[in-house]
Write a protein that holds these residues in place. Structure first.
Motif, short mmCIF file in Angstrom:
data_model
loop_
_atom_site.label_atom_id
_atom_site.label_comp_id
_atom_site.label_asym_id
_atom_site.label_seq_id
_atom_site.Cartn_x
_atom_site.Cartn_y
_atom_site.Cartn_z
N ASP A 175 -41.41 11.99 -12.00
CA ASP A 175 -39.99 11.62 -11.93
C ASP A 175 -39.23 12.36 -13.02
OD1 ASP A 175 -39.67 10.04 -14.44
OD2 ASP A 175 -41.10 8.69 -13.47
N SER A 176 -37.95 12.41 -12.84
CA SER A 176 -37.10 13.15 -13.79
C SER A 176 -36.24 12.21 -14.60
CB SER A 176 -36.21 14.15 -13.02
OG SER A 176 -35.41 13.46 -12.07
N ASP A 177 -36.65 10.94 -14.69
CA ASP A 177 -35.84 9.95 -15.40
C ASP A 177 -35.92 10.08 -16.91
OD1 ASP A 177 -35.15 8.99 -12.96
OD2 ASP A 177 -36.41 7.21 -13.04
N PHE B 104 -29.26 5.50 -27.42
CA PHE B 104 -30.63 5.02 -27.29
C PHE B 104 -31.14 5.15 -25.87
CE2 PHE B 104 -30.28 3.00 -31.45
CZ PHE B 104 -31.58 3.11 -31.91
N LEU B 105 -30.28 4.95 -24.90
CA LEU B 105 -30.71 4.99 -23.51
C LEU B 105 -30.78 6.42 -22.96
CD1 LEU B 105 -28.80 1.93 -22.01
CD2 LEU B 105 -31.23 2.11 -22.50
N TYR B 106 -30.13 7.36 -23.63
CA TYR B 106 -30.20 8.74 -23.18
C TYR B 106 -31.55 9.31 -23.62
CZ TYR B 106 -28.99 13.63 -22.44
OH TYR B 106 -28.99 14.92 -22.00
N PRO B 107 -32.36 9.78 -22.68
CA PRO B 107 -33.73 10.19 -23.04
C PRO B 107 -33.82 11.11 -24.25
CG PRO B 107 -33.51 10.15 -20.66
CD PRO B 107 -32.13 9.88 -21.23
N GLN B 108 -32.97 12.13 -24.35
CA GLN B 108 -33.08 13.05 -25.47
C GLN B 108 -32.72 12.37 -26.78
OE1 GLN B 108 -34.18 16.48 -24.94
NE2 GLN B 108 -34.65 16.09 -27.09
N GLY B 109 -31.68 11.53 -26.75
CA GLY B 109 -31.32 10.79 -27.95
C GLY B 109 -32.42 9.84 -28.37
N PRO C 143 -41.08 5.51 -23.73
CA PRO C 143 -40.15 6.12 -22.76
C PRO C 143 -40.09 5.38 -21.43
CG PRO C 143 -41.43 7.83 -23.86
CD PRO C 143 -42.02 6.51 -24.28
N GLU C 144 -41.21 4.77 -21.02
CA GLU C 144 -41.21 4.04 -19.76
C GLU C 144 -40.25 2.86 -19.82
OE1 GLU C 144 -42.73 4.94 -16.96
OE2 GLU C 144 -43.40 6.73 -18.01
N VAL C 145 -40.12 2.26 -21.00
CA VAL C 145 -39.18 1.15 -21.17
C VAL C 145 -37.75 1.64 -20.98
CG1 VAL C 145 -38.24 -0.49 -22.86
CG2 VAL C 145 -40.72 -0.16 -22.67
N ILE C 146 -37.44 2.79 -21.53
CA ILE C 146 -36.10 3.34 -21.40
C ILE C 146 -35.80 3.69 -19.94
CG2 ILE C 146 -34.61 5.29 -22.06
CD1 ILE C 146 -35.06 3.12 -24.22
#
Length: 763
Positions: free
Chosen positions: A372-374, A575-580, A624-627
């Motif tokens: 996935d690309s999430d 926090f919710l933005y993957p890179q951040g 990351p799975e939590v995010i």
């Protein structure tokens, strides 16, 4: 309109059936009286099929024909009629009268299909066991499963709670039982499966007062199953079990997690596997708030081994859900695991302790999971800053450099030592100081700062400004005036500044110089005590000292609260933005003292001054799975608490601006930041940077929203408009830095700095 007052009320308390053996005259008379009094009773008489099963079990090698079967049954019951044979069982809560084989034959037939998974000899051993179950959500499933296997002769049930509609996602019962105590429901169900099992109900739940009776009255328990919610009871019952040498079994209804503590075989075993030995568990019963209980809870549940969905759900408790979720499938699995382990303990087929996982998603799952690309991130890397690059960058600007007093090594070290204690984003310390031929140069060592958050090197340039200001202040203490060329080499922007020094009779900002060493970040909550007018004036003077920087100060509480909401919202987005998220957890945060001392950079978790609940949420959210899950659910509002609560206790909010968006202006703005920060600390004020909105707005406006999805762009645009209403100057000037001022107690820890040898190079 329906009239309900005179209707028969549900029996919410009874859970013991009555037995009538009508071949005895007194029982026959009693049953006749019951039938006369309650002619509406529902009668279930399947004694014929039960006798069939009994005869078949006695003759497993042959299959009698109907005539032979009937003869065998008549022979078996002897002089009694089929009506008289066995026992009639009356269940008052359902008004049912059921005809059953009596105890010995009932047990033999009911458990016939267990053989030889459970031998008759093992069945008899199990029939003598006394099991205690505390807590009847998962505990209901374990109790009923054990009853079905006949894994005990006596069971003691403890729970004070009533059945509520929200329980029906995992407790197998019907809506007609809402409002009935859980102990009553479980006792009834056990008695309906096997009326000969002994059930003792503790409908006040497990308490300190009744614990002795629960464990010992009528003989000591053989096993206790802990499924209660109360932390104090969880601990106290283990102490009691340990003292009496009774094993404890606990299912957690997540990832098939099962705990076994064999106090019967290991009398010195620490409770809960020793995970709470570092805590004073004698005080648990006095804990009132969640904040006080969290350290115990974390040690017990093992945050690192929870399922990703439960971790993400923990973040949402108190936000979009009220409590931790449990699924019927997990509770049913827990019932099977708990019953199985209790049976094997009773039969001495299992003798160990430990925590075990029967994770169905791992055991039964796709071997080749779809990508996935999430959560796609870049692990930003920067080229090493080599000595060759440094020499080439300096050589290229020799013609531009002005005359300067040459520095000796001691002077260089004093200046750079002062620069080193300046603040930087996430305490990343992005600088490399180079001394060459008595001159001083500042380079950007990008390996320490390169990240999604350092858009256009904004945060690094501000940090360079704070360090440069310290250079100026330290130089002034030695009678020197420091000046610099910013980005003197257009071909190499990693050369940030080339300094020159001259003798002066005018000490530069001597008051501020004295405060460099006390300057620090304090994120603690404040008292909301106003900032005096003369202090605000002093801060504004410090900001504009020899600079185009301007300081705006907001002190109205409603405006402070609006800013708190803006900053909190932006922090949630970050926090919710993957890179951040990736950058925060891999580059900024340090979870242990060992990590802090090893790197001497980053943010010590203690410096965030979080509550135990918020700290837990932050740790859980590291996955990351939590995010990914929180983003899919539209959750994550809990991240707003990380900053909102503290900001709302502020005395004032400050904003430093410069005329325009230029790299050099961020450096100059950084110098102003340092002056204001020192001045605030000298005036007894706590200082806490809250600039995340400004940095993300810069990405939005000057980076075409690079990396931001549509939802983030829309939210940030809204927050930017909200902040503009509070600080109209942002319509004309560039926001450089925002911070909160407060009156607060001393911070828990102070950020460390890298040693001089790591940031200063003589060439």
């Amino acid at each position: 309109m329906l009239v309900l007052e005179n209707l028969i009320k549900e029996d919410f308390t009874s859970c013991e059936p009555q037995f009538f053996r009508i071949y005895q005259q007194q029982d026959k008379d009693a049953l006749e009286a019951l039938l006369k009094n309650k002619p509406y009773l529902k009668i279930h008489d399947e004694i014929e099929t039960q006798l069939d099963d009994l005869i078949k079990s006695k003759h497993p090698k042959k299959k009698p024909e109907p005539e032979e079967m009937e003869a065998l049954k008549i022979q078996h019951i002897g002089n009694l009629s089929k009506l008289e044979y066995g026992v009639w069982v009356y269940y008052p809560w359902s008004e049912r009268l059921v005809h059953l084989l009596d105890e010995e034959e009932f047990i033999a037939v009911r458990t016939n299909r267990n053989i030889y998974k459970i031998t008759p000899e093992e069945r008899d051993i199990l029939g003598k066991q006394k099991i205690g179950v505390v807590g009847l959500s998962v505990g209901q499933s374990i109790s009923i499963t054990m009853a079905m296997e006949r894994g005990f002769g006596e069971i003691r049930l403890a729970d004070f709670d009533l059945l509520e509609l929200t329980n029906l996602n995992r407790i197998r019962t019907g809506v007609q039982n809402l409002g009935i105590k859980k102990v009553v429901l479980v006792a009834r169900e056990i008695k309906e499966i096997d009326p000969f099992l002994k059930v003792v109900c503790f409908d006040e739940g497990m308490t300190e007062e009744n614990m002795d009776r629960f464990f010992t009255e009528g003989g000591n328990l053989d096993i206790v199953v802990d499924e209660c919610d109360g932390l104090d009871i969880k601990i106290l019952l283990r102490h009691k079990a340990k003292a009496l040498g009774i094993p404890v079994v606990q299912d957690m209804s997540d990832r098939g997690t099962l705990d076994v503590e064999r106090f019967d075989l290991e009398p010195d075993r620490p409770i809960l596997h020793g995970w709470i030995d570092h805590l004073d568990h004698t005080q648990v019963k006095y804990l009132k708030t969640n904040e006080e209980k969290v350290p115990f809870l974390l040690a017990m549940i093992g945050v690192d081994t929870l399922s990703n969905r439960l971790k993400a759900s923990m973040v949402e408790v108190g936000q979009s859900i009220t409590t931790w979720p449990q699924l019927a499938s997990a509770v049913a699995l827990g019932g099977a695991l708990g019953a199985d382990v209790c049976r094997r303990i009773s039969l001495k087929q299992y003798t160990e302790s430990g925590r075990y996982f029967v994770d169905l998603e791992e055991l039964i799952g796709d071997k080749n999971k779809a990508r996935d690309s999430d959560y796609e991130v870049v692990d930003y890397k920067a080229d090493e800053l080599t000595e060759d690059e440094i020499n080439q960058a300096i050589a290229a600007i020799s013609a531009k450099e002005s005359e300067s007093q040459l520095l000796n090594d001691d002077q260089v070290e004093r200046l750079v030592s002062a620069a080193a204690i300046a603040p930087s984003a996430g305490n990343n310390q992005p600088w490399k100081w180079v001394a060459r031929s008595g001159k001083l140069y500042l380079f950007h060592d990008e390996k320490h700062s390169v990240s999604w958050g350092d858009f256009d090197n904004i945060t690094s340039n501000i940090a360079f400004g704070t360090a440069i200001e310290n250079i100026k202040l330290e130089a002034g203490k030695s009678g020197l005036e420091a000046s610099y060329l910013a980005f003197p080499n257009p071909e190499n922007k990693r050369l940030v500044a080339a300094f020159s020094f001259h003798q002066t009779n005018t000490a530069y900002a001597s008051k501020l110089a004295a405060g460099m060493a006390i300057r620090l970040t304090n994120r603690k909550q404040g008292s909301k005590e106003p900032v005096k007018a003369e202090v605000v004036a002093s801060l504004k003077t410090a900001a504009s000292l020899g600079s185009q920087a301007q300081l705006q100060v907001i002190q109205e509480e409603h405006q402070i609260n609006r800013i708190a909401d803006i900053v909190a919202g932006v922090e949630r987005i970050r926090f919710l933005y993957p890179q951040g998220h990736h950058d925060f957890y891999t580059k900024e945060i340090r979870w242990t003292p060992e990590a802090v001392n090893e790197t001497k950079d980053g943010l010590d978790i203690l410096s965030l001054e979080l509550s135990e609940s918020d700290k837990t949420g932050l740790k859980v959210a590291a996955n990351p799975e939590v995010i990914k899950l929180l983003n899919r659910w539209g959750g994550g509002a809990a991240f707003e608490n990380l900053s909102r609560k503290a900001i709302r206790t502020s005395s004032a909010i400050g904003l430093i601006t410069m005329p325009s968006y230029e790299a050099e202006n961020f450096i100059k703005g950084g110098e102003a930041v340092q002056r204001v920060w020192i001045d605030a600390n000298l005036n007894g004020l706590s200082f806490h940077p809250i600039s995340a909105p400004l940095f993300l707005f810069a990405r939005l406006n000057h980076g075409n929203g690079e990396g931001l999805n549509q939802k983030m762009t829309e939210e940030l645009s809204k927050y930017e408009k909200d902040l503009l209403q509070i600080f109209p100057i942002l319509g004309d000037k560039q926001g450089i830095f925002m911070f909160r001022l407060s009156h607060a107690s001393a911070p828990t820890v102070r950020a460390l700095r890298k040693p001089l040898k790591d940031i200063l190079q003589f060439i």
